[in-house]
Each structure stands twice: as C-alpha cells, then as structure tokens.
Design a protein around this motif. Structure first.
Motif, short mmCIF file in Angstrom:
data_model
loop_
_atom_site.label_atom_id
_atom_site.label_comp_id
_atom_site.label_asym_id
_atom_site.label_seq_id
_atom_site.Cartn_x
_atom_site.Cartn_y
_atom_site.Cartn_z
N ILE A 117 0.87 -1.14 0.10
CA ILE A 117 -0.06 -0.09 0.01
C ILE A 117 0.88 1.12 -0.04
CG2 ILE A 117 -1.67 1.42 1.12
CD1 ILE A 117 -2.93 -1.43 2.31
N ILE A 118 1.00 1.67 -1.08
CA ILE A 118 1.81 3.03 -1.38
C ILE A 118 1.10 4.50 -1.16
CG2 ILE A 118 3.48 4.19 -3.12
CD1 ILE A 118 3.43 1.29 -4.47
N PRO A 119 1.51 5.51 -0.23
CA PRO A 119 0.85 6.52 -0.12
C PRO A 119 1.13 7.50 -1.36
CG PRO A 119 2.63 6.48 1.23
CD PRO A 119 2.65 4.97 0.89
N LEU A 120 0.18 8.33 -1.91
CA LEU A 120 0.33 9.01 -2.74
C LEU A 120 0.10 10.71 -2.49
CD1 LEU A 120 -2.32 7.62 -5.68
CD2 LEU A 120 0.46 7.82 -5.85
N ASP A 121 1.21 11.41 -2.87
CA ASP A 121 1.18 12.94 -2.74
C ASP A 121 -0.25 13.30 -3.47
OD1 ASP A 121 2.84 15.17 -1.91
OD2 ASP A 121 1.75 15.90 -3.69
N PRO A 122 -0.91 14.06 -2.92
CA PRO A 122 -2.22 14.66 -3.35
C PRO A 122 -1.96 15.32 -4.75
CG PRO A 122 -1.74 15.82 -1.30
CD PRO A 122 -0.58 15.02 -1.46
N SER A 123 -0.60 15.62 -5.31
CA SER A 123 -0.58 16.17 -6.62
C SER A 123 -0.41 14.91 -7.60
CB SER A 123 0.93 16.82 -6.72
OG SER A 123 1.98 15.96 -6.22
N GLU A 124 -0.42 13.65 -7.05
CA GLU A 124 -0.23 12.53 -7.86
C GLU A 124 -1.59 11.91 -8.18
OE1 GLU A 124 4.15 10.61 -6.89
OE2 GLU A 124 2.93 10.63 -5.38
N VAL A 125 -2.49 12.23 -7.29
CA VAL A 125 -3.74 11.51 -7.23
C VAL A 125 -4.69 12.12 -8.66
CG1 VAL A 125 -6.09 11.36 -6.40
CG2 VAL A 125 -4.10 11.58 -4.84
N LEU A 126 -4.92 11.04 -9.49
CA LEU A 126 -5.40 11.30 -10.53
C LEU A 126 -7.25 10.96 -10.69
CD1 LEU A 126 -4.53 11.91 -13.36
CD2 LEU A 126 -4.55 9.72 -14.14
N THR A 127 -7.94 12.05 -11.02
CA THR A 127 -9.39 11.77 -11.11
C THR A 127 -9.68 11.15 -12.45
OG1 THR A 127 -9.86 14.13 -12.23
CG2 THR A 127 -9.63 14.14 -9.64
N SER A 128 -11.13 10.85 -12.21
CA SER A 128 -11.58 10.16 -13.48
C SER A 128 -11.46 11.16 -14.63
CB SER A 128 -12.86 9.36 -13.21
OG SER A 128 -12.69 8.33 -12.28
N SER A 129 -12.17 12.16 -14.50
CA SER A 129 -12.12 13.30 -15.55
C SER A 129 -10.56 13.44 -16.26
CB SER A 129 -12.76 14.49 -15.02
OG SER A 129 -12.05 15.19 -14.16
N GLN A 130 -9.71 13.57 -15.18
CA GLN A 130 -8.35 13.93 -15.79
C GLN A 130 -7.77 12.70 -16.44
OE1 GLN A 130 -6.53 14.51 -11.90
NE2 GLN A 130 -6.28 16.74 -12.41
#
Length: 200
Positions: free
Chosen positions: A166-179
């Motif tokens: 389980i790897i934490p993501l920085d908020p800048s690395e989170v991708l939304t479905s629309s992106q």
C-alpha cells in the motif's frame, strides 16, 4: 504523474497488437485494449455496448482477501460506477505478459490500483482515511470471449497477498476520472469491423 503514467498502462497490449497477424486474435486484443481504456477513463457505460459485452457477464474476483462473483450487467455496472466515482478505476501496470487465443485473453501483471484511504481503512488497513493510496499486487486475469468477440466476463485473482503493498500518494499525484478521461481520449479507438475480423 511523476512516477506513473496512465497512458502507458496498456503498453504491453499495444505491443502485442503490433505483432499479431491472426485477425480474430487481433480483434480480441483491440476489444481488450478499448475496454481497459474506457474503464480507466470512467467511461464504463460504453463497455456494455452490445458489440463489446454479452447481456449477462459474470465476473469472478479473488483479490484483497475477498472472493466474490458479480452476476449480470447491473452488478458489474455498479462496481464500475463506484470505481469511476472514487477514482478506483485508475490503474497502472508493470511487466504485463499477455496471451491471446480464439476465445480468451490471459494476463499477468503487477498492478497498481488507486484507492481512497477510507476504502482501505474500512477493510482494516492502518491508513489515513483522508489520503489516497496505490494498492500494488501481482494479478492474473482471464477474460473469456464468445464467438462474436464479446466479453463473457472476467476472472481476476491476486497471486500472493503477502507481496501486496500500500503506497501513499502525494495529493499532486492523485488522478481523477475526468483527468484520466482527458489523457486517454486520444488512445480510445473504435473497434475494427467485427464481421471481417472474425470471419477472415
């Protein structure tokens, strides 16, 4: 993203498309490629077009310590809809190996699924419920198809849960479905003509 590129998730599929001559196998690979891109783009409704999926697909999952069967289109649509809403439809793949036959595609890959911390915490994982993570594991998949090249369902299982990360993501690395949809739109191609591909 710095570490992961969703436009490369299907790289192994597209390499196999380039080297496949059998028209039927090539059609299935195009269908598989389109399905995965549509799923990751959150455009799951298009997966259930009558030329892509049978009316009553059956999915078997044995992952993350849960074994479940989804019977019928409505059950599968509910999962795809929830994944698109929560960003769990975002996947990355490493070292994917594929095989295609007349009525099946098999895949083995290290997969990373973007998952909200709240979902993981609800399952007992010691994570921040307000954060977002990648769940990394080794998965095998079998996708059977009917004689018309339509998906019958999926069999998906985690090979060894002891290797799960389980790897934490920085908020800048989170991708939304629309992106994701915007990034993948140029890669989502229509299917080849089915009658020609499946009978030649």
């Amino acid at each position: 993203m710095a570490r992961f590129d969703i436009t490369m998730t299907n790289a192994a599929v597209e390499r196999l498309i380039e080297t496949t001559d059998n028209p039927r196998h090539l059609y299935l690979l195009h269908a598989y490629n389109r399905h995965r891109y549509l799923e990751m783009a959150g455009r799951w409704e298009e997966i259930f077009a009558p030329e892509m999926t049978v009316e009553h697909p059956v999915y078997h999952f044995n992952v993350f310590g849960i074994s479940t069967t989804l019977e019928g289109a409505d059950a599968v649509k509910n999962v795809y809809s929830e994944w698109a809403r929560t960003g769990q439809s975002i996947f990355y793949a490493e070292n994917e190996k594929l095989a295609v036959g007349d009525n099946v595609i098999c895949s083995t890959a290290v997969l990373y699924q973007q998952t909200p911390g709240a979902v993981l915490a609800a399952g007992g994982a010691p994570v921040d419920p307000d954060a977002t993570y990648l769940v990394k594991n080794l998965e095998h998949m079998i996708w059977p198809y009917d004689d018309e090249g339509r998906l019958l369902g999926e069999d998906v299982w985690e090979v060894d849960e002891s290797t799960r990360e389980i790897i934490p993501l920085d908020p800048s690395e989170v991708l939304t479905s629309s992106q994701s949809a915007a990034l993948l739109a140029p890669l989502i191609k229509p299917l080849p003509a089915r009658r020609t591909a499946l009978t030649s």
